[in-house]
Design a protein around this motif. Structure first.
Motif, PDB file in Angstrom:
ATOM      1  N   ILE A 186       0.883  -1.588  -0.373  1.00 28.97           N
ATOM      2  CA  ILE A 186       0.339   0.367  -0.006  1.00 28.97           C
ATOM      3  C   ILE A 186       0.960   1.439   0.376  1.00 28.97           C
ATOM      4  CG2 ILE A 186      -1.988   1.263   0.868  1.00 28.97           C
ATOM      5  CD1 ILE A 186      -2.212  -1.439   2.445  1.00 28.97           C
ATOM      6  N   GLY A 187       0.654   2.021  -0.887  1.00 33.23           N
ATOM      7  CA  GLY A 187       1.109   3.271  -0.984  1.00 33.23           C
ATOM      8  C   GLY A 187       0.599   4.581  -1.810  1.00 33.23           C
ATOM      9  N   CYS A 188       1.984   5.210  -2.342  1.00 35.40           N
ATOM     10  CA  CYS A 188       2.143   6.468  -3.067  1.00 35.40           C
ATOM     11  C   CYS A 188       0.134   6.641  -4.176  1.00 35.40           C
ATOM     12  CB  CYS A 188       3.133   7.324  -3.695  1.00 35.40           C
ATOM     13  SG  CYS A 188       4.535   6.956  -2.700  1.00 35.40           S
ATOM     14  N   ALA A 189       0.186   5.570  -5.329  1.00 36.61           N
ATOM     15  CA  ALA A 189      -0.535   5.197  -5.870  1.00 36.61           C
ATOM     16  C   ALA A 189      -2.191   4.898  -5.874  1.00 36.61           C
ATOM     17  CB  ALA A 189      -0.266   4.356  -7.721  1.00 36.61           C
ATOM     18  N   ASP A 190      -2.214   4.699  -4.627  1.00 31.74           N
ATOM     19  CA  ASP A 190      -3.023   4.484  -3.473  1.00 31.74           C
ATOM     20  C   ASP A 190      -3.934   5.737  -3.862  1.00 31.74           C
ATOM     21  OD1 ASP A 190      -2.556   1.623  -4.205  1.00 31.74           O
ATOM     22  OD2 ASP A 190      -1.531   1.165  -2.254  1.00 31.74           O
ATOM     23  N   CYS A 191      -3.620   6.640  -3.948  1.00 28.04           N
ATOM     24  CA  CYS A 191      -4.063   7.456  -3.295  1.00 28.04           C
ATOM     25  C   CYS A 191      -4.422   8.805  -3.960  1.00 28.04           C
ATOM     26  CB  CYS A 191      -3.777   8.142  -1.943  1.00 28.04           C
ATOM     27  SG  CYS A 191      -4.069   6.563  -0.388  1.00 28.04           S
ATOM     28  N   HIS A 192      -2.977   8.671  -4.659  1.00 26.98           N
ATOM     29  CA  HIS A 192      -2.484  10.399  -4.942  1.00 26.98           C
ATOM     30  C   HIS A 192      -2.842  10.440  -6.663  1.00 26.98           C
ATOM     31  CE1 HIS A 192      -1.237  12.211  -1.099  1.00 26.98           C
ATOM     32  NE2 HIS A 192      -0.950  11.304  -1.168  1.00 26.98           N
ATOM     33  N   ASP A 193      -3.235  11.562  -7.354  1.00 25.89           N
ATOM     34  CA  ASP A 193      -2.537  11.823  -8.913  1.00 25.89           C
ATOM     35  C   ASP A 193      -1.464  11.919  -9.593  1.00 25.89           C
ATOM     36  OD1 ASP A 193      -2.605  13.521 -11.336  1.00 25.89           O
ATOM     37  OD2 ASP A 193      -4.664  12.665 -11.082  1.00 25.89           O
ATOM     38  N   PRO A 194      -0.740  11.484  -9.688  1.00 27.57           N
ATOM     39  CA  PRO A 194       0.788  12.071  -9.959  1.00 27.57           C
ATOM     40  C   PRO A 194       1.200  13.016 -10.624  1.00 27.57           C
ATOM     41  CG  PRO A 194      -0.027  10.320 -11.589  1.00 27.57           C
ATOM     42  CD  PRO A 194      -1.807  10.487 -10.955  1.00 27.57           C
ATOM     43  N   GLN A 195       0.328  13.422 -11.471  1.00 26.52           N
ATOM     44  CA  GLN A 195       0.605  14.880 -12.290  1.00 26.52           C
ATOM     45  C   GLN A 195      -0.309  15.894 -10.998  1.00 26.52           C
ATOM     46  OE1 GLN A 195       1.667  14.623 -14.943  1.00 26.52           O
ATOM     47  NE2 GLN A 195       1.756  12.686 -14.783  1.00 26.52           N
ATOM     48  N   THR A 196      -0.899  15.299 -10.270  1.00 26.05           N
ATOM     49  CA  THR A 196      -1.097  16.824  -8.975  1.00 26.05           C
ATOM     50  C   THR A 196      -0.581  17.003  -7.732  1.00 26.05           C
ATOM     51  OG1 THR A 196      -3.549  16.042  -9.002  1.00 26.05           O
ATOM     52  CG2 THR A 196      -2.589  17.921 -11.211  1.00 26.05           C
ATOM     53  N   MET A 197      -0.885  15.272  -7.353  1.00 29.83           N
ATOM     54  CA  MET A 197      -0.324  15.019  -6.295  1.00 29.83           C
ATOM     55  C   MET A 197      -1.696  14.888  -5.142  1.00 29.83           C
ATOM     56  SD  MET A 197       2.334  13.485  -6.201  1.00 29.83           S
ATOM     57  CE  MET A 197       2.071  13.366  -4.505  1.00 29.83           C
ATOM     58  N   ASN A 198      -2.883  15.132  -6.078  1.00 30.33           N
ATOM     59  CA  ASN A 198      -4.524  15.531  -5.393  1.00 30.33           C
ATOM     60  C   ASN A 198      -4.719  14.103  -4.757  1.00 30.33           C
ATOM     61  OD1 ASN A 198      -4.727  18.178  -5.853  1.00 30.33           O
ATOM     62  ND2 ASN A 198      -5.789  18.244  -7.491  1.00 30.33           N
ATOM     63  N   LEU A 199      -5.744  14.404  -3.737  1.00 30.52           N
ATOM     64  CA  LEU A 199      -6.115  13.031  -3.525  1.00 30.52           C
ATOM     65  C   LEU A 199      -6.915  12.595  -4.747  1.00 30.52           C
ATOM     66  CD1 LEU A 199      -6.188  13.468   0.392  1.00 30.52           C
ATOM     67  CD2 LEU A 199      -4.685  12.220  -0.728  1.00 30.52           C
ATOM     68  N   THR A 200      -6.549  10.853  -5.167  1.00 31.49           N
ATOM     69  CA  THR A 200      -7.850  10.739  -6.009  1.00 31.49           C
ATOM     70  C   THR A 200      -8.144   9.192  -5.758  1.00 31.49           C
ATOM     71  OG1 THR A 200      -7.617   9.942  -8.024  1.00 31.49           O
ATOM     72  CG2 THR A 200      -6.208   9.349  -7.050  1.00 31.49           C
ATOM     73  N   ILE A 201      -9.630   9.023  -5.766  1.00 32.94           N
ATOM     74  CA  ILE A 201      -9.861   7.282  -5.599  1.00 32.94           C
ATOM     75  C   ILE A 201      -9.384   6.697  -6.665  1.00 32.94           C
ATOM     76  CG2 ILE A 201     -12.292   5.824  -5.155  1.00 32.94           C
ATOM     77  CD1 ILE A 201     -11.617   8.547  -3.143  1.00 32.94           C
ATOM     78  N   THR A 218     -17.256  12.523  -6.661  1.00 33.67           N
ATOM     79  CA  THR A 218     -16.534  13.985  -7.377  1.00 33.67           C
ATOM     80  C   THR A 218     -16.205  15.137  -6.817  1.00 33.67           C
ATOM     81  OG1 THR A 218     -17.946  14.194  -9.299  1.00 33.67           O
ATOM     82  CG2 THR A 218     -15.526  12.741  -9.445  1.00 33.67           C
ATOM     83  N   GLU A 219     -17.942  15.098  -6.120  1.00 30.02           N
ATOM     84  CA  GLU A 219     -18.255  16.722  -5.596  1.00 30.02           C
ATOM     85  C   GLU A 219     -17.435  16.341  -4.108  1.00 30.02           C
ATOM     86  OE1 GLU A 219     -22.374  16.659  -5.856  1.00 30.02           O
ATOM     87  OE2 GLU A 219     -22.546  16.912  -8.236  1.00 30.02           O
ATOM     88  N   ALA A 220     -16.701  15.755  -3.629  1.00 25.38           N
ATOM     89  CA  ALA A 220     -16.234  15.589  -2.327  1.00 25.38           C
ATOM     90  C   ALA A 220     -15.723  16.575  -2.219  1.00 25.38           C
ATOM     91  CB  ALA A 220     -16.040  14.036  -1.996  1.00 25.38           C
ATOM     92  N   THR A 221     -15.397  17.544  -1.360  1.00 24.83           N
ATOM     93  CA  THR A 221     -13.787  18.350  -0.534  1.00 24.83           C
ATOM     94  C   THR A 221     -13.418  18.020  -0.546  1.00 24.83           C
ATOM     95  OG1 THR A 221     -15.044  18.269   1.707  1.00 24.83           O
ATOM     96  CG2 THR A 221     -16.773  19.512   0.415  1.00 24.83           C
ATOM     97  N   SER A 227     -11.013  11.243   4.083  1.00 26.11           N
ATOM     98  CA  SER A 227     -11.270  10.338   4.663  1.00 26.11           C
ATOM     99  C   SER A 227     -11.453   9.108   3.736  1.00 26.11           C
ATOM    100  CB  SER A 227     -12.883  10.827   5.968  1.00 26.11           C
ATOM    101  OG  SER A 227     -11.601  11.092   6.949  1.00 26.11           O
ATOM    102  N   LEU A 228     -12.217   9.549   2.184  1.00 27.48           N
ATOM    103  CA  LEU A 228     -12.140   8.811   1.707  1.00 27.48           C
ATOM    104  C   LEU A 228     -11.613   7.968   1.066  1.00 27.48           C
ATOM    105  CD1 LEU A 228     -15.106  10.719   0.038  1.00 27.48           C
ATOM    106  CD2 LEU A 228     -15.953   8.888   1.305  1.00 27.48           C
ATOM    107  N   VAL A 229     -10.400   8.253   0.951  1.00 23.38           N
ATOM    108  CA  VAL A 229      -9.318   7.360   0.517  1.00 23.38           C
ATOM    109  C   VAL A 229      -8.674   5.982   1.182  1.00 23.38           C
ATOM    110  CG1 VAL A 229      -7.634   9.208  -1.177  1.00 23.38           C
ATOM    111  CG2 VAL A 229      -7.219   9.300   1.598  1.00 23.38           C
ATOM    112  N   CYS A 230      -8.873   6.819   2.469  1.00 13.44           N
ATOM    113  CA  CYS A 230      -9.430   5.480   3.824  1.00 13.44           C
ATOM    114  C   CYS A 230      -9.796   4.456   3.078  1.00 13.44           C
ATOM    115  CB  CYS A 230      -8.922   6.225   5.144  1.00 13.44           C
ATOM    116  SG  CYS A 230      -7.739   7.233   5.065  1.00 13.44           S
TER     117      CYS A 230
END
Length: 499
Positions: A186-201, A218-221, A227-230
């Motif tokens: 479990i690591g980086c690509a599970d939670c982050h967009d590689p281009q922006t580093m924004n949290l992503t599902i 996609t409307e989540a703040t 919490s949602l990435v968890c």
């Protein structure tokens, strides 16, 4: 006003000098602040503009991300540490069945009766999945015990394989078919967009669960995303149909009763209990669902606020990626909001946990007894219609017990809700015993002869597990099969060496 000040300075020039020094000190402080802001902005700009590696697509090797984000990566590597023990668990290895052998009875006929250990850090996810007795010893002679769906939450290789194979094809494949592909923990690509580093599902089951409830994830703040990435993994779920499609049972809501109602409506059963023959449900780890019902979530906090506290280095503020119990570092977690001593804050947590676990321990004794009572009734010749009421109560009681105890930290995340659920579990357990006593009495049983299940070994022997054979087979499999998987993964360039 200014005239009076001028006259005062003429009479006492020292007043003028005082004002001058105060003004200069203020200018100096403002200059330092401006320089600090400029420095921080420059450092942040440098961080993003001078990346060492261009990451695109699904890069599952965490070490590659570490080239660009060494601070986060170095804290993530600390999830391999096994150095923390609180009053109730921590990040150290612990055989839960050894301490609570009644759980062997509760899971009779299910793989958890073989092996159930306390969870460790994210870096151990792949290793723990491979070596657990719950995944068996699949090879050319032995069939898989589990589908590939079981890998879903264990690695950033999973979204990569879903992209390559298709989501449904991934789920319905064999667990062992992914042995040389799912290799990075479990690591980086599970939670982050590689281009922006924004949290992503990155896991479709969470997106689908939102859609089933008429919501758009996609409307989540940004705070909700923390919490949602968890929640991609720390949730209740089941494997739907022959395709073993990963599904969250949130269609009717997210409480223990809502999910039970859904399971009943679709007539889902995880397994039939080996002793009582009750149609059972196995709760996974409904951490997110219980967290939402607790005081911290209701005040707007996220999982990351407590489990990934912020750190500072130079001009950079970043999250500590050593995801673990907040009790490890109370000064950086609890005390950012609560103005109390570390000892007091720690003891508050223990008080919540102790009260819930007092009920839990009683349930495990009484519920295991109820399953054994049911077995005795069957052995005496009880008919299905005579057992129907007690089996339904056993299903309901164990579902509530499992929902509460399988959640990581539920007794603290939502102490009132967790104790409510456990209380209802104990109530149904005692109701089941009363129903079973009626059946047993009808067949002349007035004094139940309880087996000795005081240790894990005795309990496993009672339910018919040949643990020596299971362990020996697994040890041999670990020595022969896993090295082949690792060798194949290296040949495919799926792995990178830790630095």
């Amino acid at each position: 006003m200014f005239k009076k000040l001028t006259e005062a300075i003429k009479r006492k020039p020292i007043i003028g000098w005082g004002i001058f020094l105060v003004v200069m000190a203020g200018v100096f402080v403002l200059g330092l602040l401006a320089a600090s802001i400029t420095e921080r902005r420059a450092e942040i700009a440098t961080l993003y503009n001078n990346k060492k590696v261009d990451i695109s697509g699904i890069e599952s090797k965490n070490e590659i991300w570490g080239e660009n984000y060494p601070r986060e990566y170095n804290t993530w590597k600390n999830t391999q540490n096994m150095d923390f023990k609180s009053k109730h668990l921590g990040n150290m290895p612990e055989d839960v069945l050894e301490h609570r052998p009644e759980m062997v009875i509760l899971w009779a006929g299910y793989a958890f009766s073989r092996d159930y250990s306390a969870p460790r850090g994210h870096m151990h996810a792949i290793e723990d999945m491979r070596v657990t007795l719950r995944t068996g010893t699949p090879d050319e002679h032995t069939a898989d015990m589990q589908p590939a769906t079981c890998w879903t939450c264990k690695s950033p290789d999973v979204p990569r394989m879903m992209h390559e194979m298709g989501i449904a094809n991934f789920y319905k494949d064999k667990w062992s078919a992914m042995g040389s592909e799912i290799v990075n923990p479990i690591g980086c690509a599970d939670c982050h967009d590689p281009q922006t580093m924004n949290l992503t599902i990155t896991r479709p089951a969470l997106i689908e669960a939102f859609e089933n409830r008429g919501k758009d994830i996609t409307e989540a703040t940004p705070q909700e995303m923390r919490s949602l990435v968890c929640a991609q993994c720390h949730v209740e779920y089941y494997f739907k149909g022959e395709e073993k499609y990963l599904t969250f049972p949130w269609h009717d809501g997210m409480t223990v009763e809502d999910m039970e109602r859904y399971y009943d409506e679709v007539e889902f059963t995880d397994w039939t209990h080996a002793l009582s023959k009750a149609p059972m449900l196995k709760a996974q780890h409904p951490d997110y669902e219980l967290f939402l019902l607790g005081p911290h979530a209701q005040r707007g906090l996220s999982c990351a606020d407590c489990h990934m506290p912020y750190m500072s280095e130079g001009g950079i503020k970043y999250s500590n990626h050593q995801v673990m119990s907040p009790l490890k570092n109370i000064s950086s977690t609890c005390q950012t909001c609560h103005r109390d001593s570390e000892d007091n804050l720690r003891n508050y947590v223990y008080q919540y946990q102790d009260k819930a676990l007092e009920i839990r321990d009683r349930i495990e004794k009484e519920l295991s007894k109820a399953h054994i009572m049911a077995k005795t009734a069957w052995d005496k010749g009880a008919a299905e219609n005579e057992m129907q009421a007690s089996l339904k109560l056993l299903r309901q009681a164990q579902w509530r017990w499992d929902f509460a105890v399988a959640s990581h930290g539920g007794s603290f995340h939502a102490p009132v809700e967790t104790q409510r659920i456990l209380a209802h579990s104990l109530d149904r357990t005692m109701q089941a015993q009363l129903e079973l006593q009626k059946v047993l009495f009808a067949y002349g049983v007035t004094d139940l002869d309880m087996p000795d299940i005081s240790t894990k070994d005795k309990a496993q022997m009672y339910i018919g597990l040949d643990m020596n054979t299971l362990k020996n087979n697994k040890d041999q499999w670990n020595k022969t099969v896993i090295p082949k998987w690792v060798e194949e993964a290296k040949r495919k360039d799926r792995l990178a060496s830790l630095k």
